[in-house]
Design a protein around this motif. Sequence first.
Motif, PDB file in Angstrom:
ATOM      1  N   ALA A 210       6.581 -17.470  -7.700  1.00 16.45           N
ATOM      2  CA  ALA A 210       7.141 -17.563  -9.289  1.00 16.45           C
ATOM      3  C   ALA A 210       7.439 -16.415  -9.526  1.00 16.45           C
ATOM      4  N   LEU A 211       6.793 -15.279  -9.674  1.00 18.70           N
ATOM      5  CA  LEU A 211       7.269 -13.835 -10.098  1.00 18.70           C
ATOM      6  C   LEU A 211       8.428 -13.586  -9.398  1.00 18.70           C
ATOM      7  N   ARG A 212       8.774 -13.733  -8.092  1.00 19.36           N
ATOM      8  CA  ARG A 212       9.697 -13.056  -7.570  1.00 19.36           C
ATOM      9  C   ARG A 212      10.971 -13.734  -8.144  1.00 19.36           C
ATOM     10  N   GLY A 213      10.766 -15.276  -8.333  1.00 14.58           N
ATOM     11  CA  GLY A 213      11.858 -16.053  -8.696  1.00 14.58           C
ATOM     12  C   GLY A 213      12.256 -15.700 -10.032  1.00 14.58           C
ATOM     13  N   TRP A 214      11.343 -15.588 -10.952  1.00 15.29           N
ATOM     14  CA  TRP A 214      11.763 -15.078 -12.383  1.00 15.29           C
ATOM     15  C   TRP A 214      12.537 -13.834 -12.261  1.00 15.29           C
ATOM     16  N   HIS A 215      12.347 -12.867 -11.745  1.00 12.32           N
ATOM     17  CA  HIS A 215      12.870 -11.526 -11.578  1.00 12.32           C
ATOM     18  C   HIS A 215      14.256 -11.882 -10.706  1.00 12.32           C
ATOM     19  N   MET A 226      14.054  -8.463  -2.741  1.00 19.41           N
ATOM     20  CA  MET A 226      12.905  -8.820  -3.084  1.00 19.41           C
ATOM     21  C   MET A 226      12.155  -9.712  -2.370  1.00 19.41           C
ATOM     22  N   MET A 227      10.904  -9.709  -2.151  1.00 16.04           N
ATOM     23  CA  MET A 227       9.783 -10.355  -1.236  1.00 16.04           C
ATOM     24  C   MET A 227       8.571 -10.356  -1.898  1.00 16.04           C
ATOM     25  N   ALA A 356      -9.650 -18.240 -14.710  1.00 18.36           N
ATOM     26  CA  ALA A 356      -8.159 -17.410 -14.738  1.00 18.36           C
ATOM     27  C   ALA A 356      -7.630 -17.788 -16.340  1.00 18.36           C
ATOM     28  N   GLY A 357      -7.023 -16.645 -16.478  1.00 17.96           N
ATOM     29  CA  GLY A 357      -6.121 -16.675 -17.941  1.00 17.96           C
ATOM     30  C   GLY A 357      -4.857 -16.547 -17.416  1.00 17.96           C
ATOM     31  N   GLY A 358      -3.724 -17.029 -18.591  1.00 12.95           N
ATOM     32  CA  GLY A 358      -2.418 -16.825 -18.077  1.00 12.95           C
ATOM     33  C   GLY A 358      -1.864 -18.061 -17.706  1.00 12.95           C
ATOM     34  N   GLY A 359      -0.607 -18.145 -17.636  1.00 15.23           N
ATOM     35  CA  GLY A 359       0.313 -19.310 -17.131  1.00 15.23           C
ATOM     36  C   GLY A 359       0.791 -19.422 -16.003  1.00 15.23           C
ATOM     37  N   LYS A 360       1.960 -19.800 -15.662  1.00 18.77           N
ATOM     38  CA  LYS A 360       2.413 -20.440 -14.343  1.00 18.77           C
ATOM     39  C   LYS A 360       2.716 -19.244 -13.530  1.00 18.77           C
ATOM     40  N   TYR A 361       2.588 -18.073 -14.017  1.00 16.94           N
ATOM     41  CA  TYR A 361       3.278 -16.915 -13.060  1.00 16.94           C
ATOM     42  C   TYR A 361       1.686 -16.063 -12.589  1.00 16.94           C
TER      43      TYR A 361
END
Length: 460
Positions: A210-215, A226-227, A356-361
């Motif tokens: 998810a983080l790779r895709g956002w960036h 990116m990997m 855990a806190g935070g959202g989809k990433y």
Amino acid sequence: MNNRSGRRLRVLYLAFYFPPSRASGVYRARATANHLAEKDWDVTVCAAPLDFLYDVIGSVDEGLSETVDPRIRIERPSLNQYSWQQDLRSFSRLRRTFPLMAQRLYEFGQEKVFPERYASWARASVARALKLHAKKRFDVVIATGNPFASFGAAWLFNRLTGVPYVMDYRDSWTLDLFTDEPAFPDGHIAWKWEKRALERASAAVFVNEALRGWHAERYPDVADRMMVVPNGWDADVIPPVTAPDGEQEPVSPERAQRPLKFGYLGTLTGKQPVEEMADAFKIARRHPELADAELQIHGHLGFFKNSPQALLQRLGLDDAARERGEEDTGLRYCGPVSKTEVGKVYENADVLVFLAGGGKYVTSGKIFEYMAFGHPIVSVHAPGIAAQDVLEGYPLWFNANSLDVDALASSMVAAGKAARDLGPEQRESARRHADIYTREAVLVPFEERLREIVGRPAAD
């Protein structure tokens, strides 16, 4: 693993939070450095100064330092502690004499030079690295963030020496993981620095897809570099749970009859849904299966000295709650745990609570340790976080897919029932899923990528 000249490959690792720090993500840095040393890399780490860890944030685990490979060289460049200083006696001569000028200079540096208060450490790291490089050259640099000044340091070192670098996004710089929104407004200097650093990086590494895709969407020109290198669990800290003959230990009759123990192990923070967990457990305890059950919370309360009281209040475990004579909720705060006791805490639990806190990433590093013990796991987090991709396929996962306290309570009851019926075969099946995420397994592709960048593949 030598290059063509017979010299060991040499890596500079910019990791501000490194043992004895106990900051979030320190296990990833420790494991990466240890893995490279084991693969015969010559590893030098630039880490935070010890006085900052001990005296400013008071966040250390000395036992963790003992798990760092002794072949690793650790440098601790200086840090300007301007924004943390409270004692006038610690102020510089400039700040004591011309406080307004000192403040304006500091703010100018934050707004126009580099937008992070760790920038002085980054500059000092580059200066230290240049001296080391002059004596014996580095082949590649790894920079892990946060702090993201490490990315700026890697970029500058590359400009001065030409040494390639890799950016390891242990966290996200420009994406707020708790709101899923950009962390800075358009035009902020952080965007310029991130783009600048990514453009010259040989690779950028993220902890989940998810983080790779956002960036990749934001920086399409470097998406092919990116990997994903997920977090994992550390076999040296979390040993396998087996009987002397190699088989899984059966559940003892005494354990099968005692009240259930739910466990949380990790640093509790204000970003986690603490109240929802506590309220759901109160409801779950009304069920006969969970009569007299306990939810034992192990670990530190926050990362800073003033964090514990606020978190105890949110859990209903503060002095005021006790003075009000409130009924026993089954919640127990058990304090920090040394690395030598981590395995015992996990093994003594019947159910593990993944808070855990935070959202989809978000992918919390703790979930890998949780899976390694083969217990039922209850999710307490917002639906759709990236950690669910890791848990998918884990046979003892109980997920309400909601923060509704009644739904969470039902998941806790179901997990408790599963714990009562758990046999060795089920635990072994759960652990096979966890074995995908040993540090050794997840770091192999990363080390191979480093060798590709350096141009020195390992000998067959």
